[in-house]
Scaffold this active site. Structure first.
Site, PDB file in Angstrom:
ATOM      1  N   LYS A  35       0.705  -1.243  -0.043  1.00 35.63           N
ATOM      2  CA  LYS A  35      -0.013  -0.104   0.069  1.00 35.63           C
ATOM      3  C   LYS A  35       0.829   1.214  -0.070  1.00 35.63           C
ATOM      4  CE  LYS A  35      -2.307   1.705   3.611  1.00 35.63           C
ATOM      5  NZ  LYS A  35      -2.062   3.122   3.678  1.00 35.63           N
ATOM      6  N   ASP A  62      -3.499   4.344  -2.064  1.00 37.58           N
ATOM      7  CA  ASP A  62      -4.441   4.889  -0.880  1.00 37.58           C
ATOM      8  C   ASP A  62      -4.380   6.328  -1.028  1.00 37.58           C
ATOM      9  OD1 ASP A  62      -6.002   5.047   1.316  1.00 37.58           O
ATOM     10  OD2 ASP A  62      -4.284   4.292   2.562  1.00 37.58           O
ATOM     11  N   LYS A  64      -7.432   8.045  -1.348  1.00 31.53           N
ATOM     12  CA  LYS A  64      -8.789   8.556  -0.863  1.00 31.53           C
ATOM     13  C   LYS A  64      -9.198   9.714  -1.718  1.00 31.53           C
ATOM     14  CE  LYS A  64      -7.797   6.910   3.864  1.00 31.53           C
ATOM     15  NZ  LYS A  64      -6.298   6.662   3.750  1.00 31.53           N
ATOM     16  N   ASP A  67     -13.669  14.467  -4.731  1.00 30.31           N
ATOM     17  CA  ASP A  67     -13.797  15.941  -5.483  1.00 30.31           C
ATOM     18  C   ASP A  67     -14.958  15.534  -6.490  1.00 30.31           C
ATOM     19  OD1 ASP A  67     -12.996  18.093  -7.126  1.00 30.31           O
ATOM     20  OD2 ASP A  67     -10.763  17.772  -6.414  1.00 30.31           O
ATOM     21  N   THR A 121     -12.033   6.205  10.657  1.00 33.43           N
ATOM     22  CA  THR A 121     -11.941   5.824  12.217  1.00 33.43           C
ATOM     23  C   THR A 121     -11.475   6.778  13.115  1.00 33.43           C
ATOM     24  OG1 THR A 121      -9.920   4.491  11.597  1.00 33.43           O
ATOM     25  CG2 THR A 121     -11.913   3.357  11.553  1.00 33.43           C
ATOM     26  N   ARG A 182      -3.439  -6.255  14.584  1.00 33.41           N
ATOM     27  CA  ARG A 182      -2.156  -6.436  15.401  1.00 33.41           C
ATOM     28  C   ARG A 182      -2.220  -8.022  15.740  1.00 33.41           C
ATOM     29  NH1 ARG A 182      -0.947  -2.448  13.399  1.00 33.41           N
ATOM     30  NH2 ARG A 182      -0.149  -0.672  14.262  1.00 33.41           N
ATOM     31  N   ARG A 212       3.180  -1.159  10.641  1.00 39.83           N
ATOM     32  CA  ARG A 212       4.474  -1.626  11.724  1.00 39.83           C
ATOM     33  C   ARG A 212       4.635  -3.014  12.248  1.00 39.83           C
ATOM     34  NH1 ARG A 212       2.180   3.633  14.455  1.00 39.83           N
ATOM     35  NH2 ARG A 212       0.477   2.813  13.673  1.00 39.83           N
TER      36      ARG A 212
HETATM   37  O1  C5P Z   1       1.448   0.621  11.295  1.00 42.51           O
HETATM   38  P1  C5P Z   1      -0.252   0.192  11.172  1.00 42.51           P
HETATM   39  O2  C5P Z   1      -0.465  -1.309  10.857  1.00 42.51           O
HETATM   40  O3  C5P Z   1      -0.905   0.885  12.287  1.00 42.51           O
HETATM   41  O4  C5P Z   1      -0.514   0.808   9.575  1.00 42.51           O
HETATM   42  C1  C5P Z   1      -1.914   0.939   9.242  1.00 42.51           C
HETATM   43  C2  C5P Z   1      -1.731   1.368   7.933  1.00 42.51           C
HETATM   44  O5  C5P Z   1      -3.401   1.649   7.670  1.00 42.51           O
HETATM   45  C3  C5P Z   1      -1.516   2.927   7.696  1.00 42.51           C
HETATM   46  O6  C5P Z   1      -1.049   3.059   6.492  1.00 42.51           O
HETATM   47  C4  C5P Z   1      -2.800   3.965   8.203  1.00 42.51           C
HETATM   48  O7  C5P Z   1      -2.722   5.035   7.600  1.00 42.51           O
HETATM   49  C5  C5P Z   1      -3.947   2.955   7.621  1.00 42.51           C
HETATM   50  N1  C5P Z   1      -5.030   3.057   8.128  1.00 42.51           N
HETATM   51  C6  C5P Z   1      -5.323   2.931   9.665  1.00 42.51           C
HETATM   52  N2  C5P Z   1      -6.684   3.259   9.921  1.00 42.51           N
HETATM   53  C7  C5P Z   1      -7.669   3.498   9.015  1.00 42.51           C
HETATM   54  C8  C5P Z   1      -7.625   3.865   7.823  1.00 42.51           C
HETATM   55  C9  C5P Z   1      -6.159   3.332   7.246  1.00 42.51           C
HETATM   56  O8  C5P Z   1      -4.498   2.487  10.145  1.00 42.51           O
HETATM   57  N3  C5P Z   1      -8.847   3.824   9.587  1.00 42.51           N
END
Ligand code: C5P
Length: 235
Positions: A35, A62, A64, A67, A121, A182, A212
């Site tokens: 992504k 991504d 988003k 417009d 979110t 996670r 991460r």
């Molecule tokens: O590092 P992590 O797993 O938290 O990254 C999640 C990814 O998903 C990031 O690119 C974040 O911007 C994206 N994202 C998110 N929550 C959302 C929409 C997008 O964590 N509601």
């Protein structure tokens, strides 16, 4: 498209190209998608997207989009020309914006997937109401996901906590792409309401966006393998 249909989409959230490439170099295109979001796209531009695709990875762009219909459709067309696998827009741009974007993509032999963001979110109930969306975040998510489906989109980005209800309401074909995932052993970082990969898949997630837990792991390929194995055992 990647024939193996890997479920994990690795979020390439890096401030510049060097750390992104050192991660990309360690991962196999058959094991994950990538992504690319607003930060990397704004810093590195469309050439970076093309280079990641040239390495064999499917890319979820991504950005988003939100417009007027003609502008969003033209941007989707441009993203499709780059060869991306998936892209997204804000469902709150409305039915005509979504339908026009889908129509623009429809004639392609390899049409990219187009999915919608419903409600960010990060928005609290108060903030949502302040911008003029009455009701709870959950009610708005359901309504906008329904509008995205009626407008012909392939799916939505959603919290894994919303996945079970959306899967039930939207049917089996509608894609649910869930960040906020996670493994039980990983740090939450700044994510608040997370689910494990296995629970997200059991709730109906089609693809999992994971940043991460993979990008900051000591051994990213091993972290990816472990998350993918958990998904496979739960699918
Ligand atoms: O590092 P992590 O797993 O938290 O990254 C999640 C990814 O998903 C990031 O690119 C974040 O911007 C994206 N994202 C998110 N929550 C959302 C929409 C997008 O964590 N509601």
């Amino acid at each position: 498209m990647n024939e193996g249909d890997p479920k994990i989409i690795v979020a390439l959230d890096f401030p510049d190209a060097a750390p992104a490439w050192s991660l990309i170099d360690r991962l196999e295109p058959g094991s994950c998608r990538m992504k690319i979001g607003k930060e990397m796209f704004t810093r590195l531009g469309p050439r970076f997207v093309e280079e990641v695709i040239a390495r064999g990875f499917d890319v979820f762009l991504d950005l988003k989009y939100h417009d007027i219909p003609n502008t969003v459709a033209a941007a989707c067309d441009a993203a499709a020309d780059l060869g991306v696998w998936m892209m997204n827009l804000h469902a709150s741009g409305g039915r005509r914006m979504m339908e026009t974007a889908m129509q623009r993509l429809a004639g392609r032999s390899h049409r990219p997937l187009l999915i919608a963001v419903t409600i960010l979110t990060s928005l609290s109930q108060e903030e949502l109401n302040e911008i003029g969306f009455p009701g709870t975040p959950e009610e708005n998510v359901q309504r906008l996901a329904g509008l995205a489906r009626e407008s012909g989109l392939d799916g939505v980005v959603c919290s894994p906590r919303e996945a079970a209800r959306l899967r039930q309401a939207m049917g089996q074909e509608f894609l649910l792409v869930t960040p906020g995932v996670r493994p039980a052993s990983a740090s939450l970082d700044d994510q608040k309401r997370v689910m494990t990969p296995g629970d997200a898949v059991r709730a109906g997630a089609s693809y999992l966006v994971v940043g991460r837990p993979i990008t900051a792991a000591d051994d990213p390929p091993a972290a990816l393998r472990s998350i993918a194995a958990e998904c496979a055992a739960s699918g």
